[in-house]
Design an enzyme around this catalytic site. Structure first.
Site, short mmCIF file in Angstrom:
data_model
loop_
_atom_site.label_atom_id
_atom_site.label_comp_id
_atom_site.label_asym_id
_atom_site.label_seq_id
_atom_site.Cartn_x
_atom_site.Cartn_y
_atom_site.Cartn_z
N LYS A 89 36.32 20.23 73.42
CA LYS A 89 36.61 21.64 73.57
C LYS A 89 36.57 22.04 75.04
O LYS A 89 35.69 21.61 75.79
CB LYS A 89 35.60 22.46 72.77
CG LYS A 89 35.99 22.54 71.31
CD LYS A 89 34.83 22.97 70.47
CE LYS A 89 33.73 21.93 70.55
NZ LYS A 89 32.48 22.44 70.04
N GLU A 100 35.93 18.03 58.82
CA GLU A 100 34.66 18.71 59.05
C GLU A 100 34.69 20.15 58.51
O GLU A 100 35.77 20.72 58.33
CB GLU A 100 34.32 18.72 60.54
CG GLU A 100 35.36 19.43 61.39
CD GLU A 100 34.74 20.18 62.54
OE1 GLU A 100 33.69 20.83 62.33
OE2 GLU A 100 35.32 20.16 63.63
N1 PSU Z 1 36.19 21.95 67.60
C1 PSU Z 1 36.80 23.13 67.33
N2 PSU Z 1 36.07 24.09 66.73
C2 PSU Z 1 34.77 23.88 66.35
C3 PSU Z 1 34.12 22.65 66.63
C4 PSU Z 1 34.90 21.71 67.26
O1 PSU Z 1 37.99 23.30 67.62
O2 PSU Z 1 34.17 24.77 65.77
C5 PSU Z 1 32.70 22.38 66.17
C6 PSU Z 1 32.69 20.97 65.62
O3 PSU Z 1 32.13 21.01 64.32
C7 PSU Z 1 31.80 20.20 66.57
C8 PSU Z 1 30.81 21.28 66.93
O4 PSU Z 1 31.22 19.08 65.99
O5 PSU Z 1 31.66 22.41 67.13
C9 PSU Z 1 29.96 20.93 68.13
O6 PSU Z 1 28.85 21.77 68.19
P1 PSU Z 1 27.65 21.47 69.21
O7 PSU Z 1 28.25 21.65 70.58
O8 PSU Z 1 26.59 22.51 68.89
O9 PSU Z 1 27.18 20.08 68.94
#
Ligand code: PSU
Ligand code: MN
Length: 312
Positions: free
Chosen positions: A165, A26
Site C-alpha cells: 500500500k 482476505e
Molecule cells: N490492501 C488494501 N486494503 C487493505 C489491506 C491491504 O488495499 O485493507 C489490509 C490487508 O488486510 C493487509 C492489512 O493485510 O491491511 C495490513 O494491516 P497492518 O498494516 O495493520 O498489518
C-alpha cells in the site's frame, strides 16, 4: 483431512479434493480496508473475478468458533456492514490472532498474513489481495511493521498483489522482504508496482511475462517446502496525485494518536476521504484484477498437478 477448528465450505472442499483451482481471498479489506457498501460489492466482485478466471473463490474469516475457508454471502455482508459508522464488532486479525479469536468465539476479518496462514492450513496455494502490509513510514521510530511480512516468509502460499500500500515505505518494505527471504516476482512488469501507480522506481530482479513462468517458479519453491512467494502486477487504473492525501492522512494519524492495528484502516479511510473516492476506484479495480490473476495462476498450477498425476 481438514485440521481442527477449520471449517471449509462444501464447494471449496470439493474443489480441493478434486485438485481443481481455488483462490483464497482476505476479508480485512472488506471489514477494515474499504468503506460500506463498496466493500461488500468489491468482495463479491472479487469472488466473481476468481470464478471468471476458472477458480473457486474462498474468502477467509473467523466466525462461530472456527477458521472459515469460504465465507458465505450472509457472512460477507455481515463483515461488510460492520464497517458502517466504524462499529467494530468484526475484529481485524493478523496471523497471530487467529487461535485466540477462534477459541473465544469472535467474528474476525483476516489480513493478508492471517489469510496466508489459513490458506496453507486448508491446502490452498494461491491468494489475492490489493496491497500487502509492510514497513510503515517512520518505522525507524515506531517499529510499525506489518505481520504480513513474517507470514509471507513462513507460510507456503503465493500472494498476488499490486505491491505494498502506498501509505507505506515501499523501499524499506522491499528491504525487509529481502531480509526475510521472500521471493518477489513481477507479473508483466519490470518495476515493483506502487499500488496506485505502476512505478515505484524500484527495479525487480525477476519478472514473468507468461503465467507458465510463474507456475514453474512456484513449483520449485513449493518442492523445497519453504515459505511464500510474492507476485506483484501493476494496477489496471492509475490514481496519480494520491501522495499529498497520504501526507495529510499520516499527519492526521499522528495528531489523533492512532496506534497498532488501527493505523492501516485509519490511513486508508482518510486517503479515501481526501481523494474524493479516486483512490477507492483504483483500489477496487486492482483488487478485482488481482483476484482474476490469482485464478489464472491457480488454474495453471492445477493443470500442472493433473499432468503429474496422469504421468505418475
Ligand atoms: N490492501 C488494501 N486494503 C487493505 C489491506 C491491504 O488495499 O485493507 C489490509 C490487508 O488486510 C493487509 C492489512 O493485510 O491491511 C495490513 O494491516 P497492518 O498494516 O495493520 O498489518
Ligand atoms: Mn502495524
Amino acid at each position: 483431512m481438514t485440521p481442527p477448528f477449520v471449517r471449509v465450505a462444501p464447494e471449496v472442499a470439493a474443489a480441493l479434493a478434486e485438485g481443481r483451482p481455488v483462490v483464497a481471498l482476505e476479508s480485512a479489506v472488506i471489514a477494515h480496508g474499504l468503506p460500506y457498501p463498496a466493500n461488500i460489492e468489491t468482495a463479491l466482485a472479487m469472488e466473481a473475478a476468481a470464478r471468471a478466471g476458472g477458480a473457486v473463490p474462498a474468502t477467509i474469516g473467523v466466525s462461530g468458533g472456527a477458521l472459515v475457508i469460504g465465507l458465505d454471502e450472509p457472512l460477507i455482508t455481515k463483515f461488510g456492514a460492520s464497517a458502517q459508522g466504524g462499529r467494530g464488532e468484526v475484529a481485524k486479525l493478523g496471523a497471530r490472532d487467529l487461535a485466540a479469536a477462534v477459541a473465544l468465539g469472535w467474528d474476525g476479518a483476516t489480513t493478508v498474513g492471517a489469510t496466508a496462514r489459513a490458506a496453507a492450513l486448508a491446502g490452498i496455494q494461491v491468494m489475492a489481495t490489493g496491497g500487502i502490509g509492510g514497513v510503515h513510514r517512520g518505522a525507524a521510530q515506531t517499529w510499525d511493521i506489518s505481520g504480513d511480512l513474517m507470514a509471507l516468509a513462513r507460510y507456503p502460499v503465493v500472494v498476488v498483489c499490486a505491491g505494498v500500500k502506498a501509505i507505506l515505505d515501499i523501499p524499506a518494505t522491499l528491504e525487509w522482504l529481502e531480509m526475510l527471504g521472500v521471493p518477489v516476482v513481477g507479473w508483466r512488469c519490470r518495476e515493483f508496482p506502487a499500488f496506485y501507480t505502476a512505478s515505484s522506481g524500484r527495479r525487480l530482479v525477476f519478472s514473468a511475462a507468461e503465467v507458465g513462468e510463474l507456475a514453474r517458479i512456484w513449483e520449485v519453491e513449493r518442492a523445497w517446502r519453504s515459505g511464500g512467494l510474492l507476485v506483484a502486477q501493476p494496477p489496471p487504473e492509475e490514481a496519480p496525485g494520491v501522495e499529498a492525501a497520504i501526507q495529510s492522512a499520516l499527519a492526521a494519524a499522528l495528531a489523533a494518536g492512532v496506534q497498532g492495528a488501527a493505523v492501516t484502516p485509519y490511513l486508508l479511510a482518510k486517503v479515501g476521504e481526501l481523494t474524493d473516492g479516486k483512490s477507492l476506484h483504483a483500489n477496487v479495480a486492482l483488487l478485482k484484477q488481482n483476484a482474476l490473476a490469482a485464478a489464472i495462476l491457480a488454474r495453471e498450477l492445477a493443470i500442472g498437478n493433473q499432468v503429474q498425476l496422469g504421468g505418475a
